[in-house]
Design an enzyme around this catalytic site. Structure first.
Site: not given
Ligand code: NAP
Length: 306
Positions: A12, A35, A88, A166
């Site tokens: 995101i 990270r 969110k 989610d």
């Molecule tokens: P994601 O692709 O898994 O990315 C989240 C990032 O956070 C990871 O790449 C990682 O980066 C870091 N992370 C993961 N676990 C962690 C931990 N335990 N401690 C610290 N850092 C951690 O997830 P995402 O889809 O972007 O979603 C993240 C948030 O945005 C969620 O709350 C989701 O509900 C919200 N969101 C997502 C979307 C969507 O379409 N994907 C839409 C709207 C909102 P590093 O390893 O580089 O630290």
């Protein structure tokens, strides 16, 4: 200009936060703290702690990690006097969000609990139209394919990841915004894969002063994806489709436009910072918490990502 950093550079942050910040002259993206991920041409730190040490001039951070780490990051940033934009959901639990709200107030900085779907094109006109009508029933159908939209995101199945909630919390963020009265959970069924902690499907029934609100949530929808909210009123049916980006009244398309959700969120964040305010509405998260507290659980077949 607001000097800002993106924290946790995942899907995101890359897809939405980065372009929204780059196209908004109120912001200067100073750094990324993540990270494992970085971006050419932008200062990079592995952790938020390192970032805050190295860049005291920073005004604000956007926290884009999964919800289970939101609180610790937000608490640290607020303790250093930074304005905080929360992806969110704003936390893994309601108590965390309440604590952050108090902390931001004491520190005199802005805390923004963002709900991106509220900025979809059809949502504001839907709210205005419904304010003049008598509502009779609401049906939410939020059905998407987790393998397409969240490949490899193991966190979604762990405590705090919320599973099908989610995406479905986005529907709840819209409905809590457009309906004129509050509503309360009466019944919920949650289907949880036997190898996961969080539900993959859910059916919810709410009541709003005699008006039934039903939600059918599915994380295993293949083929066409469904993010629809139907509201039956004394003047016919309002439908928000495609996550709120299209508004139909009695089958006629009334509103459609480009995706401006994240640009809208960043305009709001800048307004809040300038006016010294916070915006933290926990209503969508409360409904999810209620479903976990009041729902009947049913174990279903294990989920495999591939
Ligand atoms: P994601 O692709 O898994 O990315 C989240 C990032 O956070 C990871 O790449 C990682 O980066 C870091 N992370 C993961 N676990 C962690 C931990 N335990 N401690 C610290 N850092 C951690 O997830 P995402 O889809 O972007 O979603 C993240 C948030 O945005 C969620 O709350 C989701 O509900 C919200 N969101 C997502 C979307 C969507 O379409 N994907 C839409 C709207 C909102 P590093 O390893 O580089 O630290």
């Amino acid at each position: 200009m607001i000097k800002i950093a993106l924290v946790s550079f995942g899907k995101i942050a890359r897809d939405q936060h980065l372009p929204a910040l780059r196209n908004n002259p109120d912001y200067q993206l100073l750094a990324i703290a993540s990270r494992n991920a970085s971006l050419d041409g932008v200062a990079h730190y592995k952790t938020l702690e390192e970032l805050l040490e190295a860049m005291p001039e920073l005004d604000a951070v956007s926290l884009c990690a999964p919800p289970s780490v939101r609180y610790e990051q937000a608490r640290l940033a607020l303790s250093r006097g930074k304005h905080v934009f929360l992806e969110k959901p704003p936390g893994a639990t309601l108590s965390e969000v309440e604590a952050l709200t108090k902390q931001a107030k004491t520190a005199g900085v802005t805390l923004f609990a963002s709900w991106h779907s509220r900025y979809a094109q059809g949502v504001a006109p839907a709210k205005a139209w419904l304010a003049e009508r008598t509502i009779k029933a609401v049906q939410i159908n939020w059905k998407e394919d987790v393998r397409v939209w969240h490949p490899g995101q193991a966190w979604i199945w762990e405590p705090g990841g919320m599973g099908v909630f989610d995406p479905a919390i986005n529907a709840l963020s819209i409905v809590t915004h457009i309906l004129p009265k509050p509503f309360f959970l009466k019944e919920a069924a949650l289907q949880v894969p036997s190898n996961c902690q969080m539900p993959i499907r859910a059916q919810l029934a709410f009541d709003s002063d005699g008006v039934p609100i039903q939600a059918d949530l599915d994380f295993l929808q293949t083929g066409p994806q469904t993010w629809d909210i139907h509201v039956d009123t004394d003047a016919g049916r309002l439908t928000l489709s495609k996550g709120g980006s299209q508004l139909y009244i009695n089958g006629q398309l009334e509103q459609e436009g480009p995706d401006e959700e994240y640009p809208g969120l960043y305009v709001r964040f800048a307004e809040l910072i300038r006016s010294g305010q916070s915006d933290v509405d926990v209503a969508p998260l409360q409904h999810v918490a209620d479903a976990f507290m009041y729902g009947r659980r049913e174990l279903v077949e294990p989920f495999e990502d591939q």
